[in-house]
Design an enzyme around this catalytic site. Structure first.
Site, PDB file in Angstrom:
ATOM      1  N   CYS A  83      13.728  13.943  82.361  1.00 18.41           N
ATOM      2  CA  CYS A  83      14.528  14.555  81.293  1.00 18.41           C
ATOM      3  C   CYS A  83      16.018  14.235  81.475  1.00 18.41           C
ATOM      4  CB  CYS A  83      14.255  16.061  81.215  1.00 18.41           C
ATOM      5  SG  CYS A  83      14.843  16.817  79.682  1.00 18.41           S
ATOM      6  N   HIS A 190       8.539  16.288  80.507  1.00 18.90           N
ATOM      7  CA  HIS A 190       8.466  16.999  81.781  1.00 18.90           C
ATOM      8  C   HIS A 190       7.052  16.888  82.348  1.00 18.90           C
ATOM      9  CE1 HIS A 190      12.372  19.137  81.809  1.00 18.90           C
ATOM     10  NE2 HIS A 190      12.273  19.025  80.493  1.00 18.90           N
ATOM     11  N   GLU A 192       6.009  17.935  85.135  1.00 18.17           N
ATOM     12  CA  GLU A 192       5.677  19.176  85.849  1.00 18.17           C
ATOM     13  C   GLU A 192       5.188  20.272  84.908  1.00 18.17           C
ATOM     14  OE1 GLU A 192       9.919  19.915  84.569  1.00 18.17           O
ATOM     15  OE2 GLU A 192       8.681  18.200  85.133  1.00 18.17           O
TER      16      GLU A 192
END
Length: 210
Positions: A83, A190, A192
């Protein structure tokens, strides 16, 4: 035991990134969240995460000297940007009245244009979207072309060299969702927060060039 450094420059999502990496790391890798230059240099891999505004990010990197560490690591070890950790690598950004980036990837960061009248699309681009794989890459291993990843952003990157775009996405306009160059792989989304495919991408990063 190999070490993966997660760059700590005060961003708010460090722990979620570190937790996701720990989930896939196994017993032979140690995940360290750090702003210590020597610890970063000793690590076998570097993750540059981030969310928030680029002005504050760049100020913090320069104040701490971490901008020089990022430049050093980008040329030597497997490097994952996430990001804002991607956007900061570009030459400049329209955000915060115009900001200079690290200039490691020639190109620009632009604000999304206004959505067409009557469209349901809003800015920021927030939620799940499909990513088209523009080139083969070890970090795509085991991930289907068109897999969905989680995005939260109002700005997008435009690399000067289209050959560096590893993945693309459509939201109001087509934009680069992932960039790859030598030992660098960086995503606008993202991983994660992207469940199974995001974790697979992080696992692929840890295995990359092992």
């Amino acid at each position: 035991m190999s070490t993966v450094a997660v760059l700590d420059y005060g961003t708010s999502n460090l722990r979620s990134v570190a937790k996701a990496l720990e989930h896939v790391a196994g017993k032979n890798r140690r995940i360290v969240v750090t702003d210590d230059a020597q610890a970063i240099r000793r690590a076998e891999r570097l993750v540059f995460p981030g969310q928030g505004a680029i002005g504050q990010c760049m100020q913090r990197l320069r104040e701490t000297g971490l901008d020089d560490i990022v430049r050093e690591m980008l040329g030597t070890k497997p490097f994952l940007g996430i990001c804002l950790g991607l956007q900061s690598l570009l030459s400049d950004s329209e955000e915060d009245g115009g900001q200079q980036g690290l200039g490691l990837i020639p190109g620009h960061v632009r604000h999304f244009p206004a959505a067409p009248a009557g469209s349901h699309m809003k800015i920021p681009h927030m939620g799940w979207n499909r990513v088209r794989q523009q080139q083969a890459h070890p970090l795509w291993d085991g991930i289907d072309d068109g897999a969905r990843f989680y995005f939260v952003h109002s700005y997008y990157v435009m690399p000067d060299d289209a050959d560096t775009i590893a993945g693309s996405c459509d939201y109001i306009t087509e934009f680069a969702a992932a960039v790859a160059w030598n030992n660098l792989f960086a995503t606008q989304f993202h991983p994660e927060k992207s469940q199974k495919d995001g974790l697979r991408l992080l696992q692929n990063f840890l295995d990359w060039n092992d």
